[in-house]
Scaffold this motif. Structure first.
Motif, PDB file in Angstrom:
ATOM      1  N   ALA A   1      37.924  35.352  24.380  1.00 26.81           N
ATOM      2  CA  ALA A   1      37.547  36.720  24.744  1.00 26.81           C
ATOM      3  C   ALA A   1      38.795  37.572  24.548  1.00 26.81           C
ATOM      4  N   PRO A   2      39.063  38.032  23.313  1.00 21.43           N
ATOM      5  CA  PRO A   2      40.383  38.570  22.965  1.00 21.43           C
ATOM      6  C   PRO A   2      40.676  39.996  23.421  1.00 21.43           C
ATOM      7  N   ALA A   3      39.700  40.712  23.980  1.00 19.42           N
ATOM      8  CA  ALA A   3      39.955  42.102  24.361  1.00 19.42           C
ATOM      9  C   ALA A   3      41.050  42.183  25.426  1.00 19.42           C
ATOM     10  N   LYS A   4      42.108  42.928  25.138  1.00 21.19           N
ATOM     11  CA  LYS A   4      43.233  43.035  26.072  1.00 21.19           C
ATOM     12  C   LYS A   4      42.865  43.830  27.322  1.00 21.19           C
ATOM     13  N   SER A   5      41.920  44.757  27.199  1.00 13.96           N
ATOM     14  CA  SER A   5      41.556  45.591  28.350  1.00 13.96           C
ATOM     15  C   SER A   5      40.700  44.848  29.359  1.00 13.96           C
ATOM     16  N   PHE A   6      40.049  43.740  28.920  1.00 19.58           N
ATOM     17  CA  PHE A   6      39.145  43.013  29.806  1.00 19.58           C
ATOM     18  C   PHE A   6      39.475  41.522  29.793  1.00 19.58           C
ATOM     19  N   PRO A   7      40.619  41.113  30.323  1.00 21.04           N
ATOM     20  CA  PRO A   7      40.968  39.683  30.313  1.00 21.04           C
ATOM     21  C   PRO A   7      39.989  38.891  31.175  1.00 21.04           C
ATOM     22  N   LEU A   8      39.204  38.043  30.536  1.00 19.98           N
ATOM     23  CA  LEU A   8      38.157  37.307  31.218  1.00 19.98           C
ATOM     24  C   LEU A   8      38.751  36.096  31.937  1.00 19.98           C
ATOM     25  N   GLN A   9      38.472  35.993  33.223  1.00 20.92           N
ATOM     26  CA  GLN A   9      38.913  34.840  34.012  1.00 20.92           C
ATOM     27  C   GLN A   9      37.804  33.790  33.964  1.00 20.92           C
TER      28      GLN A   9
ATOM     29  N   GLU B   1      31.519  30.266  31.610  1.00 21.62           N
ATOM     30  CA  GLU B   1      31.311  31.292  32.628  1.00 21.62           C
ATOM     31  C   GLU B   1      32.640  31.976  32.898  1.00 21.62           C
ATOM     32  N   GLY B   2      32.589  33.286  33.038  1.00 17.62           N
ATOM     33  CA  GLY B   2      33.796  34.036  33.333  1.00 17.62           C
ATOM     34  C   GLY B   2      33.473  35.370  33.963  1.00 17.62           C
ATOM     35  N   VAL B   3      34.501  35.996  34.517  1.00 18.42           N
ATOM     36  CA  VAL B   3      34.318  37.284  35.166  1.00 18.42           C
ATOM     37  C   VAL B   3      35.579  38.111  34.977  1.00 18.42           C
ATOM     38  N   PHE B   4      35.404  39.420  34.905  1.00 13.80           N
ATOM     39  CA  PHE B   4      36.532  40.357  34.896  1.00 13.80           C
ATOM     40  C   PHE B   4      36.241  41.460  35.910  1.00 13.80           C
ATOM     41  N   GLU B   5      37.239  41.820  36.690  1.00 15.42           N
ATOM     42  CA  GLU B   5      37.144  42.951  37.598  1.00 15.42           C
ATOM     43  C   GLU B   5      38.394  43.799  37.448  1.00 15.42           C
ATOM     44  N   GLY B   6      38.220  45.104  37.462  1.00 11.49           N
ATOM     45  CA  GLY B   6      39.374  45.976  37.339  1.00 11.49           C
ATOM     46  C   GLY B   6      39.108  47.359  37.901  1.00 11.49           C
TER      47      GLY B   6
END
Length: 790
Positions: free
Chosen positions: A205-213, A223-228
């Protein structure tokens, strides 16, 4: 000349954009999102990919920061392989889900009830009828009321088919700015799930603005999630992964059947549940490579002849021209020295570049010819196809390709899709079998004529669409990688016993080694131990795979299958309409399927209203002219323009709208201007309203920064480019290499990219050019000289 350009842009701004970003709410009388008026407070994106189907659910909450009730125009641009499956607005704490209605009926209800206190959302394809709806991927809705200092919650869901090319898949949610400035989400959450029957590897998931955990990352589940907080939506959310080569040449069958579904019949007035729903299946075949691995593009390949049809009509201006030019450059630079190519530039007339060798000099000569040409006139698609077939015939060569770069909007010659496709099929079949070209089509733009292109690609071809809002590189590279390769021939699915299933549709027009071929069908009765077999010919050798599966009485794991089948059925019916014309029985079936399985078609719309109140509102912002929608009591409208022009508007009874045309003076400075409107009703009472428009004439300023200016052949140039804030598209190019798109990198505070120098580049001095296009389609460039050393 400036006057013409300015007036064209003013008119364009007053109309709805033909492109858009995903989930943008633009305040009324504004041309850009304005966080001081309406800001994106919350955004939650839930992605669930089930094998090749991605369900994307987007929930957004916008806040009104003014002391008045606001109205917004909600714009959502779909990826090219997606279908809207749900839409809802919220009236305070009350969710107002959308219902599917016949398009004309939805618009009638919207007009009849627009004066009531609570306003819904009307979501449909296009804004000017079913013909435009067949050629657009942009959805829009007027959202009102948005209470003073209150919030408005919106929900939209769509399903997207995820392609597999060279055993690789690419998924993206279009969030980066295109027509508008980047939004900022005060809170953003992305929930991501990927389920696959086939083993996968190298998930990224290469988008720098949304680093997927990542919570899980296994061969069959990710499965992953991003919160910001305060997240700048300056790039797309992207996921890439590869199918494990061990899955090659295997067949898997998915099933779904809910014998007593929860959803009622779409008659609405008689909500009875069907007690005997059919079941649905999808057969997915992973087509591996003949030698077990992908072909190396650097290895010698059989020579081929490529004739490119390049659309230079006026409909291709701005971003469509830039994308088609980038595709042409990249295509020509991927040809091998033993290949040959020709070029046909077409609008109402054609300009032919004869077939010649694909060496550097001839390629540059062809590119220079394109650069020197001008957009003009309409589009004679038949004349262009004739010229292309004549080029192919005159070459006398085999292994030929006709590559079309166009939006397909025929305005001269035959313009009916069915007649044009029928003529081409006949002309193609009249050629000697060894000289019939494969018809490869890259459909450019949100309004590309996909019905026509799908029919043209039936002649041993391939079709792909590139929208204005989606990243181009993956689709372009996968499209170009198929030129010179043969699709899997005679590819068929057989079921034993045949009576176990009915109405089976292929989901891909053509399949290549390294891709996924799939079929979707329906079954009426459960049956055990059904045999599914796929047969085809790959590089002259037979390919075969088989799987046994039960067609169960109940299976609830893949709920997307009924809609997937219904969508395939509707696509087949729409193609029938294109070939044979409309008939009421076909239209009725399209509407029935769309309402039952809940998706938008050219003949249906989503109407988000309380069931007891159907309260629609017109969302047609008009043609590229000043148009005003008023109450029926208004008898006259006069526009007072800021440059002194006083212009009465003319009432069009057929459209129930007032309109006028105008030109902006050449001496107007760039900026936002207000048009005052004076309205008079039947009783002589006067009302005053206003609209705004934008003048933008200055090209963006571009500054190119390089760490050094001397490079060896085969090295990569690292680019850092600064451009004006209004810039929406940046492309870097040098004459010896394919162009490269640049993307904003917040950490570098610049637009960045990598431009490889080909190994066979002739040493010397080259001009590196970066072209910038802004939201008004003004073009600016930055240039720097580089030296390529031996």
């Amino acid at each position: 000349m400036k006057k013409m350009l300015l007036s064209a842009f003013v008119a364009f701004i007053l109309s709805a954009p033909v492109f858009g970003d995903a989930g943008v709410l633009v305040p009324r009388d504004k041309q850009q999102p304005d966080a001081a008026i309406l800001s994106l407070e919350e955004m939650e994106i839930t992605v669930r990919i089930d094998n090749g189907d991605a369900r994307v659910f987007v929930r957004q909450v916008f806040a009104n920061h003014t002391d008045r009730i606001e109205e917004g125009n909600y714009i959502f641009a779909l990826p090219s392989h997606a279908t809207i499956s749900d839409f809802a607005t919220w009236d305070g704490p009350v969710r107002i889900p959308a219902v599917i209605l016949e398009r004309k009926r939805a618009e009638e209800l919207y007009n009849q009830l627009k004066q009531q206190a609570i306003d819904p959302g009307l979501l449909q394809m296009g804004e000017r009828g079913s013909q435009e709806a067949k050629r657009t991927s942009v959805f829009s809705a007027k959202i009102v009321p948005i209470a003073q200092y209150g919030t408005k919650r919106l929900e939209i869901e769509y399903h997207e088919s995820i392609p597999v090319e060279n055993l690789k898949s690419y998924f993206a949610i279009p969030l980066r700015p295109d027509a508008y400035q980047a939004q900022v989400a005060r809170y953003l959450r992305v929930n991501f799930e990927l389920h696959t029957a086939y083993a996968i590897r190298h998930f990224k998931a290469p988008a720098k603005s949304f680093p997927l955990q990542l919570k899980q990352n296994t061969p069959h589940l990710v499965e992953g999630v991003f919160e910001g907080q305060n997240v700048n939506l300056g790039e797309d959310f992207v996921a890439t992964y590869e199918l494990d080569p061990a899955a090659s040449d295997t067949l898997d069958v998915l099933t779904y059947r809910n014998p007593v579904p929860d959803q009622p019949s779409p008659t609405e007035t008689s909500p009875e549940r069907n007690q005997n729903e059919p079941g649905f299946f999808e057969a997915e075949a992973v087509l591996g490579f003949a030698n077990g691995s992908a072909a190396d593009p650097k290895t010698a390949q059989p020579s081929k002849t490529v004739v490119v049809l390049f659309d230079t009509s006026l409909s291709m201006q701005w971003e469509k021209l830039e994308r088609s030019y980038q595709a042409l450059e990249t295509l020509l630079h991927t040809l091998h020295p033993n290949d040959r190519f020709g070029l046909v530039l077409f609008n109402t007339e054609t300009q032919v570049v004869p077939i010649g060798p694909a060496n550097a000099a001839e390629i540059q000569r062809a590119i220079d010819t394109v650069r020197a040409s001008r957009l003009r006139g309409g589009t004679d698609v038949q004349n262009a196809l004739k010229a292309g077939l004549q080029q192919v015939t005159s070459s006398g060569a085999g292994n030929t390709y006709l590559v079309i770069l166009s939006d397909g909007g025929a305005t001269r010659g035959p313009i009916l899709n069915g007649k044009l496709a029928s003529w081409y099929a006949g002309a193609w079949k009249q050629l000697p079998e060894t000289q019939r070209p494969r018809t490869y089509i890259l459909a450019i733009g949100d309004d590309a004529n996909l019905p026509l292109f799908r029919m043209l690609a039936r002649e041993d071809g391939v079709m792909e669409q590139v929208l204005s809002t989606e990243p181009m590189e993956f689709k372009l590279n996968s499209f170009l990688s198929k030129i010179g390769r043969s699709p899997i021939g005679q590819l068929t699915l057989t079921v034993d016993p045949q009576s176990a299933v009915d109405t089976v549709y292929p989901l891909q027009a053509a399949a290549f080694a390294g891709s996924l071929a799939s079929w979707v069908g329906r079954y009426e009765k459960p049956q055990a131990n059904v045999s599914f077999s796929v047969h085809g010919v790959r590089d002259g050798s037979p390919v075969q795979m088989m799987s046994r599966s039960n067609l169960p009485s109940e299976a609830l794991d893949h709920p997307q299958l009924p809609r997937l089948w219904a969508r395939a059925r509707v696509d087949a019916l729409l193609e029938k309409i294109e070939r044979d014309g409309e008939d009421q029985a076909t239209i009725d079936e399209i509407i029935r399927l769309a309402r039952k399985y809940k998706f938008v078609t050219p003949y249906t719309s989503f109407l988000a209203v309380p069931r007891a109140l159907l309260r629609p509102r017109v969302i047609r912002p008009g043609d590229p002219i000043l148009r005003v929608k008023t109450d029926e009591s208004i008898t006259s409208v006069v526009a007072l323009f800021p440059f002194g022009l006083v212009q009465p508007l003319r009432y069009l009874s057929s459209e129930d709208i007032w309109q006028t045309r105008f030109l902006a003076p050449t001496d107007m400075q760039d900026g936002t201007y207000t048009v005052r409107l004076i309205l008079r009703d039947k009783l002589g009472r006067t009302y005053r309203e206003s609209k705004t428009f934008v003048i933008a004439s200055k090209p963006p300023v571009v500054q190119v920064r390089l760490d050094r200016k001397q490079f060896q052949r085969g090295q990569v140039i690292t680019l850092r480019v600064s451009a004006s804030e209004s810039t929406r598209n940046l492309v870097a190019r040098i004459p010896c290499a394919a162009p490269v798109s640049l993307r904003w990198d917040p950490s570098a505070a610049a637009n960045t990219g990598l431009l490889p120098i080909p190994e066979d580049t002739v040493p010397g001095t080259y001009q590196l050019t970066v072209t910038a296009e802004d939201i008004a389609h003004n073009i600016g460039t930055g240039e720097v000289q580089i030296e390529v050393l031996p």
